[in-house]
Write an enzyme that holds these catalytic residues in place. Structure first.
Site, PDB file in Angstrom:
ATOM      1  N   LEU A 193      -2.439 -11.812  -7.013  1.00  0.00           N
ATOM      2  CA  LEU A 193      -1.191 -12.087  -7.737  1.00  0.00           C
ATOM      3  C   LEU A 193      -1.146 -11.377  -9.090  1.00  0.00           C
ATOM      4  O   LEU A 193      -0.450 -11.798 -10.018  1.00  0.00           O
ATOM      5  CB  LEU A 193      -1.007 -13.603  -7.904  1.00  0.00           C
ATOM      6  N   SER A 203     -12.485 -16.690 -24.389  1.00  0.00           N
ATOM      7  CA  SER A 203     -11.659 -17.100 -23.258  1.00  0.00           C
ATOM      8  C   SER A 203     -11.691 -18.619 -23.145  1.00  0.00           C
ATOM      9  O   SER A 203     -12.767 -19.211 -22.974  1.00  0.00           O
ATOM     10  CB  SER A 203     -12.186 -16.475 -21.958  1.00  0.00           C
ATOM     11  N   HIS A 246       0.810  -1.226   0.000  1.00  0.00           N
ATOM     12  CA  HIS A 246       0.000   0.000   0.000  1.00  0.00           C
ATOM     13  C   HIS A 246       0.844   1.278   0.000  1.00  0.00           C
ATOM     14  O   HIS A 246       0.404   2.312   0.482  1.00  0.00           O
ATOM     15  CB  HIS A 246      -0.986  -0.005   1.185  1.00  0.00           C
ATOM     16  N   GLU A 255      -8.103   0.269 -15.673  1.00  0.00           N
ATOM     17  CA  GLU A 255      -8.675  -0.381 -14.482  1.00  0.00           C
ATOM     18  C   GLU A 255      -9.476   0.621 -13.647  1.00  0.00           C
ATOM     19  O   GLU A 255     -10.564   0.309 -13.155  1.00  0.00           O
ATOM     20  CB  GLU A 255      -7.567  -1.026 -13.645  1.00  0.00           C
ATOM     21  N   SER A 270      -5.328  -9.215 -12.894  1.00  0.00           N
ATOM     22  CA  SER A 270      -5.944  -8.144 -13.691  1.00  0.00           C
ATOM     23  C   SER A 270      -4.882  -7.422 -14.504  1.00  0.00           C
ATOM     24  O   SER A 270      -5.055  -7.172 -15.702  1.00  0.00           O
ATOM     25  CB  SER A 270      -6.626  -7.094 -12.802  1.00  0.00           C
ATOM     26  N   ASP A 325       2.313   2.157  -3.062  1.00  0.00           N
ATOM     27  CA  ASP A 325       2.375   2.648  -4.456  1.00  0.00           C
ATOM     28  C   ASP A 325       1.489   3.862  -4.687  1.00  0.00           C
ATOM     29  O   ASP A 325       1.909   4.846  -5.282  1.00  0.00           O
ATOM     30  CB  ASP A 325       2.114   1.531  -5.479  1.00  0.00           C
ATOM     31  N   ASP A 342       1.281  -2.946  -9.950  1.00  0.00           N
ATOM     32  CA  ASP A 342       1.062  -4.223 -10.636  1.00  0.00           C
ATOM     33  C   ASP A 342       1.369  -4.107 -12.125  1.00  0.00           C
ATOM     34  O   ASP A 342       2.069  -4.940 -12.708  1.00  0.00           O
ATOM     35  CB  ASP A 342      -0.390  -4.692 -10.460  1.00  0.00           C
TER      36      ASP A 342
HETATM   37  C1  GLA Z   1      -3.295  -4.096  -5.074  1.00  0.00           C
HETATM   38  C2  GLA Z   1      -3.166  -2.893  -6.011  1.00  0.00           C
HETATM   39  C3  GLA Z   1      -1.744  -2.342  -6.001  1.00  0.00           C
HETATM   40  C4  GLA Z   1      -1.237  -2.112  -4.572  1.00  0.00           C
HETATM   41  C5  GLA Z   1      -1.496  -3.337  -3.696  1.00  0.00           C
HETATM   42  C6  GLA Z   1      -1.167  -3.090  -2.244  1.00  0.00           C
HETATM   43  O1  GLA Z   1      -2.539  -5.155  -5.570  1.00  0.00           O
HETATM   44  O2  GLA Z   1      -3.525  -3.256  -7.331  1.00  0.00           O
HETATM   45  O3  GLA Z   1      -1.702  -1.145  -6.760  1.00  0.00           O
HETATM   46  O4  GLA Z   1      -1.777  -0.951  -4.033  1.00  0.00           O
HETATM   47  O5  GLA Z   1      -2.848  -3.752  -3.776  1.00  0.00           O
HETATM   48  O6  GLA Z   1       0.186  -2.904  -2.078  1.00  0.00           O
END
Ligand code: GLA
Length: 404
Positions: A139, A82, A49, A174, A142, A51, A186
């Site tokens: 993981l 899919s 958390h 997203e 998305s 980012d 991500d």
């Molecule tokens: C999810 C979000 C990321 C990040 C994490 C927590 O994976 O997609 O952007 O904030 O939670 O670190």
């Protein structure tokens, strides 16, 4: 544009072959370029958390990925299949409401829409998808889907966008079309992550460094609690706004503060006592976690796995106690892992409220660790976690198979 025919894709050859056969069966051999794209999932080693707070993170890609085969159409129809869901989605460009599409297709449609807005993409295409990143487990499934679609479409329609811009475009897709106000970790990790390395990333500037993983000494093991992250999206947006409150409060004392990533410990300490309890804890987590990420990257560069593992464990404690995004199942997996000899560290990974724990462990203890994790978890929660050892970390690649 990546045209990669090297050994980077060899592990995925059978998947690509399967995809190509499924594509030919569904849409015919036909003329035109067939583009194959692969984008892996990711696991975050430290930096929970941070980012979306303008901070630092240290993720690595994993050996599971989303694969797509794409071919241009002469009309404006988007036609997707899919293989995992055994489902199809069809719509005609331009389309402003995707709500009637299956969810997996909404991610692709969001990326198409962003490419339309930024680069005028308005041709139709057909595509087949498959993947093995566990869904909803934290993981990066998305992001893998978004990046595979973006890179495949860029190659197919010869659109030039830098890797960083691509990641930002996928993040916007997203936010706009899926409604989760995710940070950028991500998408960047999936797009630029490199085999054999973790990614030390500054989420504000997107500057990054590939830090070698000591794969001969340690392995990454993931334990999926199999608790669905139902609460995750709403709580995620709630945590974001709590952090914004923290920023607004601290800005009164230093107007250069734009995000918690700008706040140092001394400014926080000075004013922490005047803050609302919940906001204070959220800030404490982000500010201390940011320091841990920088220290962890340093420990990794120096090959100091013991120090790295301790920072992972401290990160978990802060996510649990200060950020309050853990649950009993994740705490138990972390405790069991940490109490196993040969495990350097363990922490929850991803948004929280379910999903996975990541462990850094010596190779030789993996069988014992697996056994213990399953046994203890079954005893307390009446079911087994799903365990994955990351054998390899994959990179995002595309292959363009021209067919005149
Ligand atoms: C999810 C979000 C990321 C990040 C994490 C927590 O994976 O997609 O952007 O904030 O939670 O670190």
């Amino acid at each position: 544009m990546t045209h990669d025919t090297s050994s980077l894709v060899s592990d995925s050859d059978s998947r690509f072959e399967h995809l190509q056969a499924a594509f030919a069966e569904r849409f015919g051999e036909g003329p035109g370029d067939l583009v194959l794209a692969r984008a892996p999932g990711r696991v975050n080693l430290v930096g929970g958390h941070t980012d979306y707070n303008g901070g630092f993170v240290l993720p690595a890609t994993i050996d599971r990925a989303v694969y797509m085969a794409l071919r241009r159409r002469e009309d404006q129809m988007v036609h997707l299949r899919s293989l995992d869901f055994e489902e199809e989605a069809r719509y005609t460009l331009p389309e402003s409401s995707f709500r009637q599409l299956p969810q997996w297709a909404q991610y692709v449609a969001g990326v198409v829409e962003e490419l339309h807005v930024s680069h005028g993409l308005d041709s139709g295409f057909e595509g087949v998808l498959l993947g093995d990143v566990p869904l909803g487990a934290g993981l990066g499934s998305s992001a893998a889907l978004e990046v595979a679609a973006a890179e495949g479409l860029k190659d197919l329609f010869r659109i030039e966008i830098s890797p960083q811009e691509t990641a930002l475009l996928c993040q916007t897709a997203e936010h706009e079309y899926v409604g989760v106000q995710c940070g950028v970790m991500d998408q960047v990790a999936v797009r630029v992550g490199r085999a054999g390395h973790a990614l030390s990333l500054d989420c504000r500037t997107l500057d990054h460094e590939h830090v070698p993983l000591p794969l001969s000494e340690a392995n990454i093991m993931i334990a999926d609690s199999r608790v669905s992250r139902e609460l995750a999206d709403s709580k995620y947006n709630e945590r974001r706004s709590e952090c914004e409150k923290g920023v607004a409060f601290l800005r009164q004392f230093d107007d250069s503060v734009e995000a918690l990533g700008d706040v140092d410990r001394s400014l926080f300490r000075e004013h922490a006592g005047e803050m609302e309890e919940a906001i204070r804890r959220r800030c404490r987590h982000v500010i201390s976690e940011n320091e841990r990420v920088r220290e962890s990257a340093e420990a990794l560069r120096e090959g100091d796995l013991a120090a790295f593992g301790m920072l992972m464990s401290a990160s978990h404690e802060s996510l649990r106690d200060n950020y309050e995004v853990s649950i009993a199942e994740l705490d138990q997996l972390v405790t069991t892992a940490r109490n196993t000899d040969g495990v350097y560290g363990a922490r929850m990974t991803g948004a929280g409220f379910g999903g996975c724990v990541v462990c850094l462990t010596a190779d030789e203890v993996i069988p014992a660790l697996q056994k213990r994790l399953i046994k203890q978890y079954e005893k307390q929660f009446g079911r087994a976690p799903t365990l994955y050892v990351v054998e390899d970390n994959l990179e995002t690649v595309t292959l363009n198979q021209s067919r005149a």
